[in-house]
Design a protein around this motif. Sequence first.
Motif, short mmCIF file in Angstrom:
data_model
loop_
_atom_site.label_atom_id
_atom_site.label_comp_id
_atom_site.label_asym_id
_atom_site.label_seq_id
_atom_site.Cartn_x
_atom_site.Cartn_y
_atom_site.Cartn_z
N TYR A 240 4.89 6.60 -3.77
CA TYR A 240 4.24 6.47 -5.07
C TYR A 240 2.72 6.52 -4.94
O TYR A 240 2.03 7.21 -5.71
CB TYR A 240 4.63 5.15 -5.73
CG TYR A 240 6.09 5.02 -6.10
CD1 TYR A 240 6.91 6.14 -6.16
CD2 TYR A 240 6.66 3.78 -6.37
CE1 TYR A 240 8.25 6.02 -6.49
CE2 TYR A 240 8.00 3.65 -6.71
CZ TYR A 240 8.79 4.78 -6.75
OH TYR A 240 10.13 4.66 -7.08
N ILE A 241 2.19 5.79 -3.97
CA ILE A 241 0.73 5.68 -3.85
C ILE A 241 0.13 6.99 -3.35
O ILE A 241 -0.99 7.36 -3.72
CB ILE A 241 0.35 4.48 -2.96
CG1 ILE A 241 -1.00 3.92 -3.38
CG2 ILE A 241 0.33 4.85 -1.48
CD1 ILE A 241 -1.31 2.57 -2.79
N ILE A 242 0.86 7.73 -2.50
CA ILE A 242 0.38 9.04 -2.04
C ILE A 242 0.33 10.02 -3.20
O ILE A 242 -0.66 10.74 -3.40
CB ILE A 242 1.27 9.58 -0.91
CG1 ILE A 242 1.05 8.75 0.37
CG2 ILE A 242 0.97 11.04 -0.62
CD1 ILE A 242 1.98 9.15 1.51
N LEU B 171 -0.12 -1.07 -7.37
CA LEU B 171 -0.21 0.18 -6.64
C LEU B 171 -1.25 1.12 -7.25
O LEU B 171 -1.89 1.89 -6.54
CB LEU B 171 1.16 0.89 -6.63
CG LEU B 171 2.26 0.24 -5.80
CD1 LEU B 171 3.55 1.05 -5.92
CD2 LEU B 171 1.85 0.14 -4.33
N LEU B 172 -1.43 1.04 -8.57
CA LEU B 172 -2.43 1.89 -9.22
C LEU B 172 -3.83 1.51 -8.76
O LEU B 172 -4.66 2.40 -8.50
CB LEU B 172 -2.32 1.76 -10.74
CG LEU B 172 -3.28 2.64 -11.54
CD1 LEU B 172 -3.07 4.11 -11.22
CD2 LEU B 172 -3.11 2.38 -13.04
N ASN C 52 11.02 -0.43 -7.52
CA ASN C 52 10.65 -0.10 -8.90
C ASN C 52 10.69 1.41 -9.09
O ASN C 52 10.63 2.18 -8.12
CB ASN C 52 9.23 -0.61 -9.21
CG ASN C 52 9.16 -2.12 -9.25
OD1 ASN C 52 9.94 -2.76 -9.95
ND2 ASN C 52 8.23 -2.69 -8.51
N GLU C 53 10.77 1.83 -10.35
CA GLU C 53 10.60 3.24 -10.65
C GLU C 53 9.12 3.61 -10.52
O GLU C 53 8.26 2.75 -10.39
CB GLU C 53 11.11 3.53 -12.06
CG GLU C 53 12.61 3.32 -12.22
CD GLU C 53 13.07 3.65 -13.62
OE1 GLU C 53 12.20 3.97 -14.48
OE2 GLU C 53 14.29 3.61 -13.86
N PHE C 54 8.84 4.91 -10.61
CA PHE C 54 7.49 5.39 -10.32
C PHE C 54 6.46 4.77 -11.27
O PHE C 54 5.49 4.15 -10.82
CB PHE C 54 7.45 6.92 -10.41
CG PHE C 54 6.09 7.50 -10.17
CD1 PHE C 54 5.54 7.54 -8.90
CD2 PHE C 54 5.33 7.98 -11.24
CE1 PHE C 54 4.28 8.07 -8.69
CE2 PHE C 54 4.07 8.52 -11.03
CZ PHE C 54 3.55 8.57 -9.75
N PHE C 55 6.66 4.92 -12.58
CA PHE C 55 5.64 4.48 -13.52
C PHE C 55 5.56 2.96 -13.60
O PHE C 55 4.47 2.39 -13.69
CB PHE C 55 5.91 5.09 -14.90
CG PHE C 55 5.71 6.57 -14.94
CD1 PHE C 55 4.43 7.11 -14.95
CD2 PHE C 55 6.80 7.43 -14.93
CE1 PHE C 55 4.23 8.48 -14.98
CE2 PHE C 55 6.61 8.81 -14.96
CZ PHE C 55 5.33 9.34 -14.98
N SER C 56 6.70 2.29 -13.58
CA SER C 56 6.66 0.82 -13.59
C SER C 56 6.13 0.28 -12.25
O SER C 56 5.46 -0.75 -12.21
CB SER C 56 8.05 0.27 -13.87
OG SER C 56 8.97 0.69 -12.87
N GLY C 57 6.43 1.01 -11.17
CA GLY C 57 5.96 0.56 -9.87
C GLY C 57 4.45 0.66 -9.72
O GLY C 57 3.84 -0.15 -9.01
N PHE D 94 2.22 -0.06 -11.82
CA PHE D 94 1.55 -1.18 -12.47
C PHE D 94 2.01 -2.54 -11.93
O PHE D 94 1.71 -3.57 -12.53
CB PHE D 94 1.77 -1.12 -13.99
CG PHE D 94 1.12 0.08 -14.63
CD1 PHE D 94 -0.22 0.04 -14.98
CD2 PHE D 94 1.84 1.24 -14.85
CE1 PHE D 94 -0.82 1.14 -15.57
CE2 PHE D 94 1.25 2.34 -15.44
CZ PHE D 94 -0.09 2.30 -15.79
N SER D 95 2.73 -2.52 -10.83
CA SER D 95 3.18 -3.77 -10.22
C SER D 95 2.74 -3.81 -8.76
O SER D 95 2.40 -2.78 -8.17
CB SER D 95 4.70 -3.91 -10.31
OG SER D 95 5.34 -2.83 -9.64
N SER D 96 2.77 -5.00 -8.21
CA SER D 96 2.38 -5.17 -6.81
C SER D 96 3.43 -4.55 -5.89
O SER D 96 4.63 -4.57 -6.19
CB SER D 96 2.23 -6.65 -6.50
OG SER D 96 1.97 -6.86 -5.12
N GLY D 97 2.98 -3.99 -4.77
CA GLY D 97 3.91 -3.38 -3.84
C GLY D 97 3.30 -3.18 -2.48
O GLY D 97 2.11 -2.85 -2.37
N ALA D 98 4.09 -3.36 -1.45
CA ALA D 98 3.62 -3.18 -0.07
C ALA D 98 3.99 -1.78 0.42
O ALA D 98 5.14 -1.35 0.26
CB ALA D 98 4.24 -4.23 0.85
#
Length: 286
Positions: free
Chosen positions: A73-75, A139-140, A225-230, A232-236
């Motif tokens: 997602y972040i890439i 992540l954003l 999470n899915e791409f768009f919801s992920g 806007f949420s925290s993620g490692a």
Amino acid sequence: MERQMSAKRRVYIWLMRALMGFSAVFTCMLVAVITLYVLFRGLPDITWELLSTAPSYLGGGIGILPDILNTVYIIIAALCIVIPIGAGAAVYLTEYAANKKLVSVIEYAAETLSGIPSIIYGLVGMLFFCTFLNMQTSLLAGALTLVVMNLPTVMRTTQESLKTVPQSYREGAFGLGAGKWRVIRTVVLPGCIDGVITGCILSAGRILGESAALLFTAGFAHVINEFFSGLFSSGATLTVALYFYARERGEFGVAFAIAAILMALTLLVNLLAAMVGRYYKRRRSI
């Protein structure tokens, strides 16, 4: 005296060749040892369960699927933002900007940005994106921080690629009556697409291996999470997960497994960049 100087010269040349040969062999051995050691320690711990499940704190299970998805997602998010901005800035500076002093200032600023430690980007990203813009740890916010980090790389790589296109190509297109943008779109960009794509792929490799900036901005959550919801949420990401398992939980087997995956992906990215560059050079020479 001439023979003595000639003998000294030959000894000097031999010593320099031996030193350069030793440096080359030492560098190759160092890369090979680190790569083989990480793969030797990490490959035995890579299982399908590790790759396809999320961590379970109640059952004690360990899985890195959320970390893999967060990395993807972040890439994607960072590249979708940094490539248009970086390539557009490079095209403007190379093809449109008439003020050479302004171009020099921007290029100097880009070179300065590329030398700033990533931990400082993380601190600034946390204060600006997470706090000032109220994105929280997400992540954003991490992707936008990586955009700022990789913008100089994409811009300078694209600039150098644009400069390799001969000026006669532009003059010939102008002579046929083409406009400025049409010349750039149909003559200049196709002539340097190999360098642009290579720079973008190498930027993806840098994003893949970044951890310090994401510790402050993306967070440590291991949730699918899915791409768009992920976004806007925290993620490692994988690099942050490696730090978490090695430093916080002492799970060095899992840490080496993640390190082996990152090592393999980094080698794949570099190989892909080299293959793309050779392909477009071959295509351009035909």
